[in-house]
Design a protein around this motif. Structure first.
Motif, mmCIF file in Angstrom:
data_model
loop_
_atom_site.group_PDB
_atom_site.id
_atom_site.type_symbol
_atom_site.label_atom_id
_atom_site.label_comp_id
_atom_site.label_asym_id
_atom_site.label_seq_id
_atom_site.Cartn_x
_atom_site.Cartn_y
_atom_site.Cartn_z
ATOM 1 N N SER A 130 -19.298 13.540 56.621
ATOM 2 C CA SER A 130 -19.606 14.844 56.061
ATOM 3 C C SER A 130 -18.672 15.129 54.910
ATOM 4 O O SER A 130 -17.678 14.446 54.718
ATOM 5 C CB SER A 130 -19.461 15.928 57.122
ATOM 6 N N ALA A 144 -33.736 9.914 55.068
ATOM 7 C CA ALA A 144 -33.124 11.034 55.777
ATOM 8 C C ALA A 144 -34.057 11.488 56.891
ATOM 9 O O ALA A 144 -35.271 11.465 56.723
ATOM 10 C CB ALA A 144 -32.889 12.184 54.812
ATOM 11 N N MET A 228 -32.737 23.894 52.948
ATOM 12 C CA MET A 228 -31.340 23.512 52.779
ATOM 13 C C MET A 228 -30.397 24.594 53.324
ATOM 14 O O MET A 228 -29.402 24.307 53.961
ATOM 15 C CB MET A 228 -31.079 23.324 51.291
ATOM 16 N N ASP B 288 -21.430 20.681 52.807
ATOM 17 C CA ASP B 288 -22.709 20.186 53.326
ATOM 18 C C ASP B 288 -23.862 20.518 52.391
ATOM 19 O O ASP B 288 -24.717 19.667 52.123
ATOM 20 C CB ASP B 288 -22.993 20.784 54.714
ATOM 21 N N THR B 289 -23.881 21.750 51.887
ATOM 22 C CA THR B 289 -24.971 22.144 50.988
ATOM 23 C C THR B 289 -24.955 21.288 49.731
ATOM 24 O O THR B 289 -26.001 20.790 49.295
ATOM 25 C CB THR B 289 -24.838 23.639 50.604
ATOM 26 N N THR B 291 -23.678 18.320 49.329
ATOM 27 C CA THR B 291 -24.023 16.935 49.644
ATOM 28 C C THR B 291 -25.536 16.783 49.766
ATOM 29 O O THR B 291 -26.130 15.842 49.228
ATOM 30 C CB THR B 291 -23.337 16.505 50.961
ATOM 31 N N LYS B 292 -26.152 17.731 50.473
ATOM 32 C CA LYS B 292 -27.609 17.657 50.658
ATOM 33 C C LYS B 292 -28.331 17.808 49.319
ATOM 34 O O LYS B 292 -29.277 17.075 49.037
ATOM 35 C CB LYS B 292 -28.066 18.776 51.602
ATOM 36 N N ASP B 296 -30.670 14.856 47.605
ATOM 37 C CA ASP B 296 -32.068 15.191 47.354
ATOM 38 C C ASP B 296 -32.417 14.951 45.882
ATOM 39 O O ASP B 296 -33.449 14.356 45.561
ATOM 40 C CB ASP B 296 -32.266 16.665 47.735
#
Lengths: 393, 306
Positions: A130, A144, A228, B288-289, B291-292, B296
């Motif tokens: 993370s 994913a 998200m 986290d946001t 990274t996502k 994407d």
């Protein structure tokens, strides 16, 4: 108890931070400048330093440099109104752990302190990489997993957080949904996608209803952004009734479900039952079981009782495992409908006896009258309150 | 600095000086011809074959190429057409294209398509490392644009479209310099029959060295909107005085793209990490946001080039 030293020349900042540190159960220490901060550190080792940059006598970078030169490896969070890249980069080279830009929200300070001190609650996927340092790993992950869909919680506590975000530019849609939904379901209505994103950043929702024809909005982009921000929420499209089936297209965009407009009492009732009502069917605490209320259509009542019995069986097993020889089932909120309740209680009584557990019931006069009308249930003991049930025999 | 690096820097300075002179002269004489990247030119050709195409569809193609988008703004300046949403300063490509009208729109697409055969030649390098760098330059701009739009929307910034267009054009000098270098490569190899032009390290050093200066010269000469000129001028610091500024999501997007490796040339990781730390706190994002979002976007950008 963790010790946290705040080094800042502003008394106001130190006061705000001290209050929060104390509320978090940590011990606060303070210094007005870097020089004083180094003296405090020499007197009392701490677990974390919250460090301002611009201060008289010795600034934050100077203090950090001298700390490291002395071999003091205490974690440091920079708490500053300084946003120059070169200054922050310099502090990072000296081992800065995190950074908070003033003015800040208390939540940001709490989260970052917990992260640095290692007291944050573990993430759901603790084993997975993370953070930004793991970005490359995440990016090259070939496929994913699909975004998780919210699962109905089974506790009253989860139900308390139940919430709907309604995104629709027609105000009447919000008015209509509010009128059809029971008061315990909290609904927030917003008319635009920017307002929706702000709401989604600040609150958690169980269900997000989205007008799939919202003006000036790229639907896939909005859905992706909502997903998200709210990975646990169920995303429901609000299409108009149409002769052509568009459910496949909407699911391809990323919606989990559909609720057709215009709403009616039945469709809203079904929707609420699916995502909310079954979540408060039975709340359990040790040997006290509380049945939840029911606000849906009559046709859904069978489902309610079926769920109640399923949850009762599970709860009974747990009570038996914990060596309880009696359980109290509080039916005060359960609908006293003809036949359904007596039948359910006959089942509960049989299951309890088979487990060697004595079943006590709590209910209203309506429940009592209903049970008295059936030969199989008229002998069941029913109390007015849990306290009475605990004392009664 | 090693002797090899010093030599490469000296060569980059020499070539850079020459390229800069030629580019600025062409710009001043209005003789700067910039090809559209082949994959985008092909999409423009397809759009022209359709009798009636939605302006939104055309905008979606144009906003995947910084040079083509800059040409739209140039056309808007020449024709005295507003680049903003009516009643605001927020840039809007769809509004701009609509205001330009069908005739001008078709002309833009035809220009892009007419250069197709040329761009297929121009936007190609025989050196695989230079070819990869060229792709990275284009991908970086598109990634920053998409990320800036997402970040602006998620952060509740004033205009996500201004952020997206500013992000797309923030390094507009790079494709301009790259096109010039590729033209020089073609001349030397095809006409003068030399075996090699320059090393990839020198090539990217020239691009990075001239990016800001050439980009600003083009932005001013082509009268790009002030919001874009601000991004071209400096995209390396946040605007702390105006946290809702369109610049802030772009600066964070730029750092994110660099962190994810979507960039040509070396990166100062301390600088990038510092910008990420500041941007997260300023705009209120979690690791986290970000990274996502980055993961994407990388998936969305990759297929656009081919």
């Amino acid at each position: 108890m963790f010790r946290v030293l705040t080094v800042d020349d502003s008394r106001a900042v130190r006061t705000i931070v001290r209050k929060q540190i104390t509320e978090m159960g940590y011990e606060p220490f303070e210094a007005e400048d870097g020089e004083q901060g180094l003296v405090r550190l020499a007197e009392t080792p701490v677990d974390l330093v919250l460090l301002d940059v611009t201060m008289p006598v010795l600034d934050g970078l100077g203090m950090l440099e001298r700390m490291r030169a002395k071999g003091i490896k205490t974690p440091v969070i920079m708490l500053t109104s300084e946003s120059k890249r070169s200054i922050v980069a310099g502090a990072m080279r000296l081992g800065l752990d995190d950074y908070i830009l003033k003015p800040f929200k208390p939540e940001e300070l709490r989260v970052k302190m917990e992260k640095v001190l290692g007291t944050a609650a573990p993430a759901p996927s603790a084993a997975a990489p993370s953070g930004l340092d793991a970005m490359e790993a995440v990016m090259f992950t070939p496929a994913a997993p699909p975004a998780p869909v919210a699962k109905p919680a089974s506790t009253a506590a989860a139900a308390q957080g139940a919430d709907v975000l309604l995104i629709d530019d027609m105000e009447n849609v919000g008015v209509r949904l509010r009128a059809l939904a029971p008061p315990h379901v909290k609904i927030q209505w917003v008319a635009t996608s920017p307002a929706a994103l702000v709401a989604a950043r600040e609150h958690h929702y169980r269900v997000i209803l989205v007008d799939n024809e919202l003006g000036g909005v790229e639907l896939p982009v909005l859905v992706r952004q909502l997903r998200m921000l709210q990975p646990e929420a169920v995303l429901v499209a609000l299409p108009l009734h149409s002769p052509t089936d568009i459910s496949k297209d909407l699911r391809a965009v990323g919606f989990d479900d559909l609720l057709y407009k215009p709403f009616n009492a039945n469709s809203v009732s079904d929707f609420l039952f699916k995502y909310f009502d079954n979540q408060v069917v039975l709340a359990c605490e040790e040997n006290i079981f509380k049945a939840g209320g029911f606000s849906g259509r009559e046709e859904k009542l069978a489902g309610y009782y079926s769920k109640l019995l399923e949850l009762f069986q599970d709860a009974l097993k747990k009570a038996a495992s914990a060596c309880y020889d009696e359980v109290i089932l509080d039916l005060s909120l359960a609908p006293p409908r003809q036949e359904r309740l007596p039948r359910a209680l006959i089942f509960c009584e049989e299951q309890s006896k088979a487990s060697g557990i004595h079943l006590k019931l709590v209910g209203t006069p309506d429940h009592r009258r209903l049970l008295a009308g059936f030969a199989e249930t008229k002998a069941l003991a029913m109390f007015d309150s849990i306290q009475e049930a605990r004392q009664g025999t | 600095m090693s002797a090899a690096t010093s030599a490469a820097e000296a060569e980059a300075a020499k070539i850079g000086g020459w390229i800069e002179g030629v580019l600025l002269k062409r710009l001043a004489d209005d003789k700067l011809v910039l090809p559209t990247i082949p994959s985008v030119a092909l999409k423009c050709a397809k759009l022209l074959r359709v009798a009636e195409t939605n302006v939104k569809t055309i905008a979606a193609v144009i906003e995947t190429d910084a040079v083509l988008t800059a040409r739209v703004f140039r056309a808007a300046a020449i024709n005295g057409v507003s680049t903003s949403t009516p009643g605001s300063n927020d840039l809007n490509l769809v509004e701009t294209l609509t205001a330009l009208g069908d005739k001008e729109l078709r002309k833009l697409l035809m220009d892009a398509t007419a250069q197709l055969s040329a761009s297929e030649k121009v936007y190609v390098s025989k050196d695989p490392q230079i070819a990869a760098s060229l792709r990275r330059i284009w991908e970086h701009a598109v990634m920053v644009s998409i990320l800036a739009r997402d970040l602006a929307m998620l952060a509740g910034a004033r205009s996500s479209e201004t952020a997206a267009l500013g992000g797309l054009l923030h390094d507009i000098g790079k494709p301009v310099v790259a096109a010039m270098l590729l033209e020089a490569e073609r001349q030397l190899i095809e006409v003068q029959l030399q075996k090699k032009f320059v090393d990839a390290q020198v090539w990217i050093s020239v691009v990075n060295r001239l990016n800001r200066k050439v980009g600003l010269a083009l932005a001013e000469r082509w009268q790009l909107p002030p919001a874009v000129i601000r991004c071209v001028s400096d995209c390396s610091e946040f605007d702390n005085a105006d946290r809702a500024s369109h610049l802030n999501p772009i600066v964070l997007a730029n750092a994110l793209a660099k962190k994810s490796g979507m960039v040509a040339g070396p990166v100062d990781s301390d600088d990038v990490n510092a910008l990420l730390m500041i941007g997260k706190s300023m705009l209120g994002f979690s690791d986290d946001t970000l990274t996502k979002l980055s993961a994407d976007v990388k998936k969305r950008v990759a297929p656009l080039f081919d």
